[in-house]
Design a protein around this motif. Structure first.
Motif, PDB file in Angstrom:
ATOM      1  N   PHE A   1     -10.933 -61.880  18.966  1.00  0.00           N
ATOM      2  CA  PHE A   1     -11.834 -61.011  18.384  1.00  0.00           C
ATOM      3  C   PHE A   1     -10.924 -59.872  17.953  1.00  0.00           C
ATOM      4  O   PHE A   1     -10.290 -59.357  18.623  1.00  0.00           O
ATOM      5  N   ASN A   2     -11.104 -59.433  16.747  1.00  0.00           N
ATOM      6  CA  ASN A   2     -10.579 -58.267  16.410  1.00  0.00           C
ATOM      7  C   ASN A   2     -11.589 -57.167  15.895  1.00  0.00           C
ATOM      8  O   ASN A   2     -11.358 -56.220  15.007  1.00  0.00           O
ATOM      9  N   GLU A   3     -12.853 -57.486  15.980  1.00  0.00           N
ATOM     10  CA  GLU A   3     -14.064 -56.776  15.778  1.00  0.00           C
ATOM     11  C   GLU A   3     -14.118 -55.489  16.794  1.00  0.00           C
ATOM     12  O   GLU A   3     -13.651 -55.358  17.606  1.00  0.00           O
ATOM     13  N   LYS A   4     -14.530 -54.354  16.039  1.00  0.00           N
ATOM     14  CA  LYS A   4     -14.857 -53.133  16.876  1.00  0.00           C
ATOM     15  C   LYS A   4     -15.958 -53.365  17.684  1.00  0.00           C
ATOM     16  O   LYS A   4     -16.826 -54.132  17.292  1.00  0.00           O
ATOM     17  N   ARG A   5     -16.105 -52.426  18.555  1.00  0.00           N
ATOM     18  CA  ARG A   5     -17.515 -52.537  19.593  1.00  0.00           C
ATOM     19  C   ARG A   5     -18.807 -52.293  18.704  1.00  0.00           C
ATOM     20  O   ARG A   5     -18.661 -51.661  17.597  1.00  0.00           O
ATOM     21  N   LEU A   6     -19.761 -53.105  18.897  1.00  0.00           N
ATOM     22  CA  LEU A   6     -20.847 -53.158  18.252  1.00  0.00           C
ATOM     23  C   LEU A   6     -21.696 -52.032  18.711  1.00  0.00           C
ATOM     24  O   LEU A   6     -21.782 -51.392  19.969  1.00  0.00           O
ATOM     25  N   LYS A   7     -22.396 -51.166  17.910  1.00  0.00           N
ATOM     26  CA  LYS A   7     -23.286 -49.994  18.300  1.00  0.00           C
ATOM     27  C   LYS A   7     -24.594 -50.431  19.005  1.00  0.00           C
ATOM     28  O   LYS A   7     -25.235 -51.379  18.635  1.00  0.00           O
ATOM     29  N   GLU A   8     -24.615 -50.109  20.398  1.00  0.00           N
ATOM     30  CA  GLU A   8     -25.556 -50.327  21.363  1.00  0.00           C
ATOM     31  C   GLU A   8     -26.815 -49.345  21.424  1.00  0.00           C
ATOM     32  O   GLU A   8     -27.764 -49.803  21.576  1.00  0.00           O
ATOM     33  N   LEU A   9     -26.701 -48.193  20.784  1.00  0.00           N
ATOM     34  CA  LEU A   9     -27.847 -47.295  20.690  1.00  0.00           C
ATOM     35  C   LEU A   9     -28.507 -47.342  19.435  1.00  0.00           C
ATOM     36  O   LEU A   9     -28.057 -46.606  18.504  1.00  0.00           O
ATOM     37  N   VAL A  10     -29.362 -48.363  19.062  1.00  0.00           N
ATOM     38  CA  VAL A  10     -29.911 -48.380  18.006  1.00  0.00           C
ATOM     39  C   VAL A  10     -31.106 -48.150  17.863  1.00  0.00           C
ATOM     40  O   VAL A  10     -31.897 -47.538  16.805  1.00  0.00           O
ATOM     41  N   GLY A  11     -32.096 -48.612  18.773  1.00  0.00           N
ATOM     42  CA  GLY A  11     -33.523 -48.406  18.826  1.00  0.00           C
ATOM     43  C   GLY A  11     -33.776 -47.483  19.989  1.00  0.00           C
ATOM     44  O   GLY A  11     -33.147 -46.529  20.372  1.00  0.00           O
ATOM     45  N   HIS A  12     -35.351 -47.542  20.259  1.00  0.00           N
ATOM     46  CA  HIS A  12     -35.738 -46.614  21.240  1.00  0.00           C
ATOM     47  C   HIS A  12     -36.780 -47.210  22.457  1.00  0.00           C
ATOM     48  O   HIS A  12     -37.219 -48.349  21.849  1.00  0.00           O
ATOM     49  N   THR A  13     -36.769 -46.511  23.285  1.00  0.00           N
ATOM     50  CA  THR A  13     -37.713 -46.900  24.444  1.00  0.00           C
ATOM     51  C   THR A  13     -39.010 -46.489  23.816  1.00  0.00           C
ATOM     52  O   THR A  13     -39.150 -45.539  22.903  1.00  0.00           O
TER      53      THR A  13
END
Length: 150
Positions: free
Chosen positions: A118-130
């Motif tokens: 894989f040559n992809e960047k890290r996926l964004k993990e902080l997307v939603g909310h508690t």
């Protein structure tokens, strides 16, 4: 220019933008307090405490209720929109963040054995909310609208 002049007089719209701004500013401040770092990207980023999505839609809904009445069709439309946005923030978008975290871990594990997969960047993990972040944003929006809309 007439459009800008008219919009600048719309106290409901100004309350919405103010609620969004305060929520985003609070994200930067809370990151500084809890992580001991200044992260200006939190000002425009999604996720985190408080939910700016919730603050903007509850400010809109509260402002519409104040202006048009809580039994108006406009209020009902705005309330349904707010409920969908808040459900999405705490449900679907939060699940996407959890999935991103799992996928990032899997990619890191694969990279440990084969670097060329894989040559992809890290996926964004902080997307939603508690739910607490959504509730805090909602309360912020309600307070701002009650202070600003007449």
């Amino acid at each position: 220019m007439v459009f800008i002049e008219e919009v600048s007089k719309n106290d409901v719209f100004i309350a919405c933008i103010t609620a969004w701004f305060i929520a985003q500013l609070l994200k930067v401040i809370l990151t500084l307090i809890f992580n001991n770092q200044i992260d200006i990207s939190r000002f425009v980023g999604s996720g985190g405490m408080p939910s700016s999505h919730s603050s903007i839609v509850t400010s809109l809904t509260t402002g519409v209720g104040i202006k048009r009445g809580y039994s108006s069709v406009e209020f009902a439309i705005s309330l349904v929109l707010a409920l969908i946005v808040m459900y999405d923030a705490a449900g679907v978008r939060r699940a996407v963040g959890k999935q991103a975290k799992i996928l990032n871990t899997m990619i890191e594990d694969i990279h440990a054995h084969r670097k060329d997969v894989f040559n992809e960047k890290r996926l964004k993990e902080l997307v939603g909310h508690t739910p607490v972040e959504v509730l805090a944003g909602a309360l912020l929006g309600i307070i701002v609208a009650n202070l600003m809309v007449r």
